[in-house]
Design an enzyme around this catalytic site. Structure first.
Site, short mmCIF file in Angstrom:
data_model
loop_
_atom_site.label_atom_id
_atom_site.label_comp_id
_atom_site.label_asym_id
_atom_site.label_seq_id
_atom_site.Cartn_x
_atom_site.Cartn_y
_atom_site.Cartn_z
N GLY A 1 30.92 52.01 29.76
CA GLY A 1 30.27 50.77 30.13
C GLY A 1 28.76 50.93 30.35
O GLY A 1 28.13 50.08 30.94
N ARG B 1 26.10 56.01 20.76
CA ARG B 1 24.91 55.67 19.97
C ARG B 1 23.87 54.97 20.82
O ARG B 1 24.15 54.45 21.89
CB ARG B 1 25.29 54.77 18.80
CG ARG B 1 25.87 53.40 19.20
CD ARG B 1 24.82 52.29 19.27
NE ARG B 1 25.33 51.07 19.83
CZ ARG B 1 25.22 50.72 21.10
NH1 ARG B 1 24.64 51.51 21.98
NH2 ARG B 1 25.71 49.56 21.54
N ASP C 1 28.15 49.73 16.12
CA ASP C 1 28.60 50.86 16.94
C ASP C 1 29.59 51.73 16.18
O ASP C 1 29.52 52.96 16.21
CB ASP C 1 29.27 50.36 18.23
CG ASP C 1 28.34 49.49 19.05
OD1 ASP C 1 27.16 49.34 18.66
OD2 ASP C 1 28.78 48.96 20.08
P1 ADP Z 1 30.33 50.72 26.33
O1 ADP Z 1 30.94 50.68 24.98
O2 ADP Z 1 28.93 50.27 26.34
O3 ADP Z 1 30.48 52.04 27.00
P2 ADP Z 1 32.41 48.83 26.83
O4 ADP Z 1 32.68 47.91 27.96
O5 ADP Z 1 32.31 48.27 25.47
O6 ADP Z 1 31.10 49.66 27.23
O7 ADP Z 1 33.55 49.93 26.78
C1 ADP Z 1 33.93 50.64 27.95
C2 ADP Z 1 35.42 50.68 28.04
O8 ADP Z 1 35.94 51.54 27.00
C3 ADP Z 1 35.92 51.33 29.31
O9 ADP Z 1 36.03 50.38 30.35
C4 ADP Z 1 37.28 51.86 28.91
O10 ADP Z 1 38.24 50.84 28.92
C5 ADP Z 1 37.06 52.26 27.47
N1 ADP Z 1 36.77 53.70 27.31
C6 ADP Z 1 35.72 54.24 26.66
N2 ADP Z 1 35.80 55.59 26.68
C7 ADP Z 1 36.93 55.91 27.33
C8 ADP Z 1 37.56 57.15 27.67
N3 ADP Z 1 37.03 58.33 27.35
N4 ADP Z 1 38.72 57.08 28.34
C9 ADP Z 1 39.27 55.90 28.69
N5 ADP Z 1 38.72 54.72 28.40
C10 ADP Z 1 37.56 54.70 27.73
MG MG Z 2 31.25 48.95 23.80
#
Ligand code: ADP
Ligand code: MG
Length: 386
Positions: free
Chosen positions: A123, A27, A175
């Site tokens: 991230g 989003r 989110d």
């Molecule tokens: P954002 O939500 O802005 O992308 P966040 O730090 O909240 O950043 O979330 C990122 C984390 O979510 C990654 O470091 C990982 O641990 C997890 N993550 C998200 N998507 C995946 C995926 N497709 N496979 C594995 N881990 C994921």
């Molecule tokens: Mg996040």
């Protein structure tokens, strides 16, 4: 990666065919920043980037989770409930949390093998985490044929709680709500106090949202966020109100005059109060197809985040400034928590390429690296693919 390739990978990993597939989008928030924890409004859209989960039911109660975006897979017993604890690999904590919350909700879960693949940058501020949680929830519910067991908004809350408790992230509800309730051609006006929503038209094919990731995250981001929350809370205490949603500019000025509010509190409160109004006005502008009007509110939002809330940075300011000079841009602002991350530009679709090139070139010249960029329309929230 296309779905046939993903099916092959699933077959190689688990030695059998997937039973089905679900998807959940990332989003971007069009307007309404730092308003969620002040009981205000936000206006996100689901973007055309998503997490896909292939799944197959098992005869036992085990959950096996693997992701193309992670090295290590994870396994745990889905029906262990509160005995499911955060652990390693850390990425799977989002899955652990969701399983534990669904169990607490008394949803009868069945064992599953799951494979995720996502094109939401991890991230990158587009909420890959919520898309992973919601994709997990959808895979578990689809495998157990339990979709009717949990209403949409409740599911969003469970996924939020999963992230709060299992990934140690104090995120709000936006989110997860948009990842579930998003609609093609609509932005979601979410009232963070009452958890009610309204679908807002955002369906002109000639208008796109351009997301510009600066690829910077300044040191102060985590501490800065916590400090802003604390300042908002203090402002409320001093004004004897529950949340900044209950304030208005006159009350703030009165409390400033009486010496009850000090420098940062006055400015933080002013941002939140005006941003809540801009979000409501913005929803109205979009409903009327008034993109010029919406764009102006985006610029005002950015200025307020920069000058009153003080969460912008040079890189975000530069993107907004350079976008504002391009033909075909309605408005631009930082989006997300700030101190780095992404900016969003609302633009005419036929000008998007030129705008992207100009913004990228200006940015690279000044900061020595290029931002990444993509354009999107508003898309649907989570769904079953097959
Ligand atoms: P954002 O939500 O802005 O992308 P966040 O730090 O909240 O950043 O979330 C990122 C984390 O979510 C990654 O470091 C990982 O641990 C997890 N993550 C998200 N998507 C995946 C995926 N497709 N496979 C594995 N881990 C994921
Ligand atoms: Mg996040």
């Amino acid at each position: 990666m296309d779905i046939e390739q993903l099916k092959d990978t699933f077959r190689q990993r688990y030695g059998r065919e997937a039973d089905g597939a679900v998807r959940a989008p990332g989003r971007v928030n069009l307007i309404g920043e730092h308003t969620d924890y002040n009981d205000g409004f936000v206006l996100p859209i689901a973007v055309e980037r998503e997490t896909v989960a292939l799944y197959a039911r098992r005869e036992d109660e085990e959950g096996n989770f693997a992701s193309l975006q992670a090295d290590e897979p994870a396994s745990f017993t889905l029906t262990a409930g509160p005995a499911i604890r955060p652990g390693k690999p850390a990425w799977a904590n989002y899955c652990r949390g969701v399983a534990a919350m669904l169990f607490r909700e008394e949803v009868p879960l069945v064992g599953v093998d799951v494979l995720f693949s996502s094109d939401v940058p991890l991230g990158g501020g587009l909420s890959s985490s919520a898309s992973l949680e919601v994709a997990t929830a959808y895979a578990l519910l689809a495998a157990a044929e339990q979709f009717k067991a949990v209403p949409d908004m409740r599911l969003a809350q469970l996924c939020q709680e999963a992230e709060n408790k299992y990934a140690d992230s104090p995120c709000g509800l936006m989110d997860q709500a948009i990842a579930i309730l998003g609609k093609k051609g609509r932005a979601l006006l979410l009232d963070c106090r009452y958890r009610t929503t309204r679908q807002i038209h955002f369906d002109n094919p000639d208008v796109v949202a351009m997301v510009v990731d600066t690829h910077v995250k300044h040191e102060i981001a985590a501490g800065g966020y916590a400090r802003r929350r604390a300042e908002c809370l203090r402002a409320c205490e001093h004004m004897h109100i529950k949340a900044l949603r209950d304030a208005d500019l006159q009350t703030i000025a009165g409390n400033e005059g009486d010496g009850r509010l000090s420098y940062p509190e006055v400015h933080r409160a002013r941002h939140v109060v005006t941003e809540i109004q801009r979000t409501l006005d913005g929803a109205q502008a979009l409903e009327a197809g008034d993109y010029e009007g919406f764009g102006k509110l985006m610029y005002r939002s950015h200025e307020s985040l920069r000058d009153q809330f003080e969460v912008s940075c040079d890189e975000l300011d530069a993107v907004v400034e350079s976008a504002s000079k391009c033909d075909g841009v309605y408005g631009a602002r930082m989006t997300g928590g700030g101190f780095g991350g992404c900016a969003i530009v609302l633009a005419r679709a036929d000008k998007a390429d030129d705008i992207g090139k100009t913004v990228s070139a200006d940015f690279e010249q000044r900061f020595g690296h290029a931002p990444s960029l993509f354009t999107t329309h508003a898309t649907d929230g989570a769904s079953v693919l097959w």
